[in-house]
Each structure stands twice: as structure tokens, then as C-alpha cells.
Design a protein around this motif. Sequence first.
Motif, PDB file in Angstrom:
ATOM      1  N   ASP A  23       0.810  -1.218   0.000  1.00  0.00           N
ATOM      2  CA  ASP A  23       0.000   0.000   0.000  1.00  0.00           C
ATOM      3  C   ASP A  23       0.848   1.276   0.000  1.00  0.00           C
ATOM      4  O   ASP A  23       0.412   2.325   0.454  1.00  0.00           O
ATOM      5  CB  ASP A  23      -0.982   0.002   1.165  1.00  0.00           C
ATOM      6  CG  ASP A  23      -0.285  -0.016   2.514  1.00  0.00           C
ATOM      7  OD1 ASP A  23       0.945  -0.197   2.554  1.00  0.00           O
ATOM      8  OD2 ASP A  23      -0.978   0.148   3.531  1.00  0.00           O
ATOM      9  N   PHE A  24       2.072   1.182  -0.511  1.00  0.00           N
ATOM     10  CA  PHE A  24       2.963   2.334  -0.621  1.00  0.00           C
ATOM     11  C   PHE A  24       3.622   2.309  -1.997  1.00  0.00           C
ATOM     12  O   PHE A  24       3.611   1.293  -2.682  1.00  0.00           O
ATOM     13  CB  PHE A  24       4.016   2.331   0.497  1.00  0.00           C
ATOM     14  CG  PHE A  24       4.689   0.993   0.704  1.00  0.00           C
ATOM     15  CD1 PHE A  24       5.826   0.651  -0.019  1.00  0.00           C
ATOM     16  CD2 PHE A  24       4.176   0.076   1.607  1.00  0.00           C
ATOM     17  CE1 PHE A  24       6.445  -0.573   0.166  1.00  0.00           C
ATOM     18  CE2 PHE A  24       4.791  -1.158   1.799  1.00  0.00           C
ATOM     19  CZ  PHE A  24       5.931  -1.479   1.079  1.00  0.00           C
ATOM     20  N   ASP A  25       4.183   3.447  -2.393  1.00  0.00           N
ATOM     21  CA  ASP A  25       4.827   3.550  -3.707  1.00  0.00           C
ATOM     22  C   ASP A  25       6.166   2.827  -3.710  1.00  0.00           C
ATOM     23  O   ASP A  25       6.922   2.891  -2.730  1.00  0.00           O
ATOM     24  CB  ASP A  25       5.058   5.009  -4.086  1.00  0.00           C
ATOM     25  CG  ASP A  25       3.763   5.743  -4.383  1.00  0.00           C
ATOM     26  OD1 ASP A  25       2.782   5.078  -4.778  1.00  0.00           O
ATOM     27  OD2 ASP A  25       3.731   6.976  -4.236  1.00  0.00           O
ATOM     28  N   ILE A  26       6.435   2.164  -4.833  1.00  0.00           N
ATOM     29  CA  ILE A  26       7.706   1.465  -5.010  1.00  0.00           C
ATOM     30  C   ILE A  26       8.204   1.780  -6.414  1.00  0.00           C
ATOM     31  O   ILE A  26       7.470   1.617  -7.387  1.00  0.00           O
ATOM     32  CB  ILE A  26       7.535  -0.063  -4.865  1.00  0.00           C
ATOM     33  CG1 ILE A  26       6.885  -0.421  -3.534  1.00  0.00           C
ATOM     34  CG2 ILE A  26       8.892  -0.755  -5.011  1.00  0.00           C
ATOM     35  CD1 ILE A  26       6.423  -1.863  -3.445  1.00  0.00           C
ATOM     36  N   ASP A  27       9.442   2.233  -6.498  1.00  0.00           N
ATOM     37  CA  ASP A  27      10.085   2.480  -7.783  1.00  0.00           C
ATOM     38  C   ASP A  27      11.286   1.563  -7.902  1.00  0.00           C
ATOM     39  O   ASP A  27      11.906   1.193  -6.891  1.00  0.00           O
ATOM     40  CB  ASP A  27      10.557   3.928  -7.905  1.00  0.00           C
ATOM     41  CG  ASP A  27       9.417   4.913  -8.047  1.00  0.00           C
ATOM     42  OD1 ASP A  27       8.347   4.511  -8.549  1.00  0.00           O
ATOM     43  OD2 ASP A  27       9.587   6.080  -7.664  1.00  0.00           O
ATOM     44  N   SER A  39       4.376  -1.885 -12.223  1.00  0.00           N
ATOM     45  CA  SER A  39       4.091  -1.957 -13.654  1.00  0.00           C
ATOM     46  C   SER A  39       4.901  -3.070 -14.283  1.00  0.00           C
ATOM     47  O   SER A  39       6.131  -2.986 -14.377  1.00  0.00           O
ATOM     48  CB  SER A  39       4.438  -0.627 -14.331  1.00  0.00           C
ATOM     49  OG  SER A  39       4.484  -0.785 -15.732  1.00  0.00           O
ATOM     50  N   PHE A  40       4.217  -4.119 -14.736  1.00  0.00           N
ATOM     51  CA  PHE A  40       4.919  -5.251 -15.345  1.00  0.00           C
ATOM     52  C   PHE A  40       5.743  -4.803 -16.546  1.00  0.00           C
ATOM     53  O   PHE A  40       6.919  -5.145 -16.667  1.00  0.00           O
ATOM     54  CB  PHE A  40       3.920  -6.341 -15.761  1.00  0.00           C
ATOM     55  CG  PHE A  40       4.580  -7.521 -16.415  1.00  0.00           C
ATOM     56  CD1 PHE A  40       5.208  -8.482 -15.648  1.00  0.00           C
ATOM     57  CD2 PHE A  40       4.594  -7.652 -17.788  1.00  0.00           C
ATOM     58  CE1 PHE A  40       5.845  -9.564 -16.251  1.00  0.00           C
ATOM     59  CE2 PHE A  40       5.209  -8.731 -18.399  1.00  0.00           C
ATOM     60  CZ  PHE A  40       5.840  -9.678 -17.618  1.00  0.00           C
ATOM     61  N   LEU A  41       5.151  -4.029 -17.437  1.00  0.00           N
ATOM     62  CA  LEU A  41       5.875  -3.577 -18.627  1.00  0.00           C
ATOM     63  C   LEU A  41       7.043  -2.669 -18.266  1.00  0.00           C
ATOM     64  O   LEU A  41       8.109  -2.734 -18.891  1.00  0.00           O
ATOM     65  CB  LEU A  41       4.939  -2.880 -19.605  1.00  0.00           C
ATOM     66  CG  LEU A  41       3.932  -3.783 -20.306  1.00  0.00           C
ATOM     67  CD1 LEU A  41       3.014  -2.951 -21.204  1.00  0.00           C
ATOM     68  CD2 LEU A  41       4.637  -4.844 -21.121  1.00  0.00           C
ATOM     69  N   GLY A  42       6.859  -1.828 -17.275  1.00  0.00           N
ATOM     70  CA  GLY A  42       7.943  -0.953 -16.846  1.00  0.00           C
ATOM     71  C   GLY A  42       9.131  -1.736 -16.321  1.00  0.00           C
ATOM     72  O   GLY A  42      10.275  -1.510 -16.713  1.00  0.00           O
TER      73      GLY A  42
END
Length: 74
Positions: A23-27, A39-42
Motif C-alpha cells: 500500500d505504498f509507492d515502489i520504484d 508496472s509489469f511492462l515498466g
Amino acid sequence: MERKIKLSHTEVEHFVAVATRCDFDIDIAYNRYRVDAKSFLGVFGLDFTKVLTVYYNGYNEEFEELLKRCAIAC
């Protein structure tokens, strides 16, 4: 937080699935390329021969275990 990992093509689907449940952003990044880890494609578009850096601010036990399995020695 910041963690260094290595992924293979076969691990991408599982990595994205686990990241999506957080429930948090992950880059995830390599050099100047930074993408949403949910994002699978990313993620699949990154260079898997290189060390990747995961950036996140939050805690999820399943995600932490996944990062431990993919971690590299720095």
C-alpha cells in the motif's frame, strides 16, 4: 528506503505481483531509468544484467522477504 537487487526475466511477474499488494509507492531504477515497480511492462523493460535499485517508503513483510531473496552483496 533503498535496496540493491538483481532480477531475472522469470522473477519479474512474481516481483510485480508482490509489489502490487503493498500500500505504498515502489520504484525500481537503473541509471537514469526509474519506473513504477507495480508496472509489469515498466519493470520488464529494465536491463536485468545490471544491479537494480528499489526505492520505497513503507513496510510489507512479504515484500521485505522478496527483497532479501533478490538482494546482492554491496
